[in-house]
Write a protein that holds these residues in place. Structure first.
Motif: not given
Length: 78
Positions: A36, A43, A45, A47-48, A51-52
């Motif tokens: 992030c 992460f 993934d 997508e994770e 979205e963090c």
């Protein structure tokens, strides 16, 4: 969301900027990780990671012409 791809060396668990650096480090195995851009959390993934620290009130970035084309839209720019 600003997400950076880094590479995790399985031997020493160090994150590297480039895949070849992780491969040369300890050589057991290399895993792709996503970091992030806001808080630095890692992460497995993407997508994770996206979205963090996602702010629902922030305006979404404009899609690139290539992204629009991939979504089935006509190309806007040459």
């Amino acid at each position: 969301m600003n997400v950076t791809t880094k590479y995790l060396c399985d031997g020493c668990c160090e994150l590297h900027e480039r895949e070849w650096e992780a491969e040369d480090c300890c050589r057991p195995e290399v895993f792709e990780r996503f970091v992030c851009g806001d808080c630095g959390d890692t992460f497995s993934d993407i997508e994770e990671a996206q979205e963090c620290c996602f702010d629902e009130d922030a305006p979404l970035p404009m899609p690139t012409p290539q992204e629009l084309e991939a979504m089935g839209q006509e190309r806007l720019f040459a």
